[in-house]
Design an enzyme around this catalytic site. Structure first.
Site, PDB file in Angstrom:
ATOM      1  N   GLU A 116      15.417  -9.569 -13.312  1.00  0.00           N
ATOM      2  CA  GLU A 116      16.073  -8.277 -13.480  1.00  0.00           C
ATOM      3  C   GLU A 116      17.255  -8.371 -14.444  1.00  0.00           C
ATOM      4  O   GLU A 116      17.857  -9.445 -14.537  1.00  0.00           O
ATOM      5  CB  GLU A 116      16.533  -7.725 -12.112  1.00  0.00           C
ATOM      6  CG  GLU A 116      17.516  -8.607 -11.391  1.00  0.00           C
ATOM      7  CD  GLU A 116      17.884  -8.068 -10.019  1.00  0.00           C
ATOM      8  OE1 GLU A 116      16.993  -7.865  -9.184  1.00  0.00           O
ATOM      9  OE2 GLU A 116      19.091  -7.877  -9.796  1.00  0.00           O
ATOM     10  N   ARG A 136      16.930 -11.630  -2.959  1.00  0.00           N
ATOM     11  CA  ARG A 136      16.952 -11.972  -4.377  1.00  0.00           C
ATOM     12  C   ARG A 136      15.498 -12.109  -4.848  1.00  0.00           C
ATOM     13  O   ARG A 136      14.653 -12.618  -4.099  1.00  0.00           O
ATOM     14  CB  ARG A 136      17.656 -13.316  -4.612  1.00  0.00           C
ATOM     15  CG  ARG A 136      19.164 -13.261  -4.520  1.00  0.00           C
ATOM     16  CD  ARG A 136      19.778 -12.567  -5.723  1.00  0.00           C
ATOM     17  NE  ARG A 136      21.228 -12.591  -5.700  1.00  0.00           N
ATOM     18  CZ  ARG A 136      21.984 -11.592  -5.240  1.00  0.00           C
ATOM     19  NH1 ARG A 136      21.441 -10.498  -4.775  1.00  0.00           N
ATOM     20  NH2 ARG A 136      23.305 -11.690  -5.267  1.00  0.00           N
ATOM     21  N   HIS A 146      17.728  -2.721  -7.776  1.00  0.00           N
ATOM     22  CA  HIS A 146      18.854  -3.449  -7.151  1.00  0.00           C
ATOM     23  C   HIS A 146      19.981  -2.492  -6.754  1.00  0.00           C
ATOM     24  O   HIS A 146      21.115  -2.627  -7.207  1.00  0.00           O
ATOM     25  CB  HIS A 146      19.378  -4.542  -8.102  1.00  0.00           C
ATOM     26  CG  HIS A 146      20.141  -5.621  -7.376  1.00  0.00           C
ATOM     27  ND1 HIS A 146      20.142  -6.944  -7.766  1.00  0.00           N
ATOM     28  CD2 HIS A 146      20.938  -5.568  -6.269  1.00  0.00           C
ATOM     29  CE1 HIS A 146      20.916  -7.652  -6.947  1.00  0.00           C
ATOM     30  NE2 HIS A 146      21.405  -6.833  -6.031  1.00  0.00           N
TER      31      HIS A 146
HETATM   32  C1  8YV Z   1      25.324  -5.910  -6.062  1.00  0.00           C
HETATM   33  C2  8YV Z   1      24.544  -8.035  -4.830  1.00  0.00           C
HETATM   34  O1  8YV Z   1      24.254  -5.135  -6.499  1.00  0.00           O
HETATM   35  O2  8YV Z   1      26.092  -8.414  -3.114  1.00  0.00           O
HETATM   36  C3  8YV Z   1      25.288  -8.891  -3.891  1.00  0.00           C
HETATM   37  O3  8YV Z   1      25.078 -10.103  -3.933  1.00  0.00           O
HETATM   38  O4  8YV Z   1      23.678  -8.472  -5.495  1.00  0.00           O
HETATM   39  C4  8YV Z   1      24.823  -6.580  -4.870  1.00  0.00           C
HETATM   40  O5  8YV Z   1      25.586  -6.107  -3.860  1.00  0.00           O
HETATM   41  C5  8YV Z   1      25.939  -6.586  -7.202  1.00  0.00           C
HETATM   42  O6  8YV Z   1      26.848  -7.562  -6.905  1.00  0.00           O
HETATM   43  C6  8YV Z   1      26.566  -5.555  -8.124  1.00  0.00           C
HETATM   44  O7  8YV Z   1      26.210  -5.803  -9.353  1.00  0.00           O
END
Ligand code: 8YV
Length: 312
Positions: A260, A231, A278
């Protein structure tokens, strides 16, 4: 009668479509007056569908008195008040295991693209400059030292891939790995000192906020490369940008950013970074399986069979 569910932010279109066929979906992101919407519909919502990078704000959870289930299209729960969910007996599901390989693959892609300067070499070739001068030298990846911050499923998958590149592997984690030869360090500072590549694979919750700062980056040193597939909040971005501008570290491969989808504009002018929006879990195969996981968790719940991938 269809169950009423709340969708916090846009989901992938295929998933949205299935949910709209099966449920009475309320889209929070389309509400102009959220307070009015919640006073009219909040009490009917039994389930929420959200994303790992979005979560569910604590105040919103409080405004949903009938909430039983939060399904996350992802694995990150840092934006969900898990203590409040536990207190209210709300089940939280994540897309466990589904995205592990993809996130680990992207970590390796960022390690290779930063050290071998893949993006800059591509630009160099396309510009025609190859006819005037030879390409710049990159740096070796095989046999180097990788330090992985967080040896959960994703961290371990990254380590296994690094083993394939004959890298020396070290990590920080609350639990010791059984893997022979993987060295465990007690803190991030020691790990950074050890590492040629420091890879972040920790949750983005409060305890890890801005854990990578100027001091850690100094410990990583001039030859070091930072990789972040965790993150943005885990890194102090001002400190990182300064370290990159002054070459106090060699480079960074970043898939996640603190603000972001808007990112600090200074990142874009750095030539020792590889930046991706991301996309660690963003392959067609994985996103399809993640969508199915959300559908199956909701279906299991409303059939009374329970969620299929609740967090422990
Ligand atoms: C995805 C994520 O990009 O799993 C997570 O926590 O941040 C990512 O896999 C997101 O959830 C999709 O928008």
């Amino acid at each position: 009668m269809k169950q009423e569910i709340l969708i916090i932010q846009p989901l992938m279109p295929e998933l949205s479509e299935i949910l709209h066929q099966q449920y009475h979906c309320h889209r929070l992101y389309e509400q102009t007056d959220v307070a009015l919407f919640l006073s009219q519909h909040g009490h009917k919502i039994r389930a929420v569908a959200t994303r790992g990078d979005v979560g569910l704000a604590a105040e919103l959870m409080a405004a949903l008195p009938a909430l039983e289930l939060i399904t996350v299209f992802g694995v990150g729960t840092d934006a969900i008040d898990l203590a409040a969910a536990r207190d209210r007996n709300i089940t939280v599901t994540i897309t466990s295991d589904i995205l592990t390989d993809d996130v680990a693959d992207l970590a390796l892609a960022l390690m290779l693209s930063t050290s071998r300067q893949i993006v800059a070499q591509d630009t160099f070739l396309r510009s025609g400059a190859w006819q005037q001068r030879p390409p710049q030298l990159g740096n070796k990846l095989s046999g180097k030292r990788v330090g992985i911050m967080g040896l959960g499923k994703i961290g371990a998958a990254i380590a296994r891939r690094c083993a394939g590149f004959d890298m020396q592997i070290a990590y920080c984690n609350s639990r010791q790995s059984d893997e022979p030869g993987w060295q465990r360090f007690g803190d991030l500072h020691q790990l950074a000192q050890f590492s040629d590549f420091l890879v972040l694979a920790v949750p983005g919750d409060a305890r890890n906020r801005k854990m990578v700062d100027a001091e850690i980056l100094s410990a990583l040193g001039e030859q070091g490369i930072l990789i972040n597939v965790a993150r943005g909040a885990v890194v102090n971005e001002d400190d990182l940008i300064e370290a990159l501008q002054t070459q106090r570290i060699r480079g960074a491969g970043l898939d996640v950013f603190d603000s972001e989808p808007g990112i600090d504009s200074r990142f874009a002018s750095l030539n020792n970074t590889v930046l991706t929006p991301h996309i660690a879990s963003a392959t067609a195969e994985t996103r399809q399986a993640m969508a199915q996981n959300v559908v199956d968790n909701l279906a299991g719940w409303f059939k009374g069979e329970g969620a299929i991938t609740p967090i422990g």
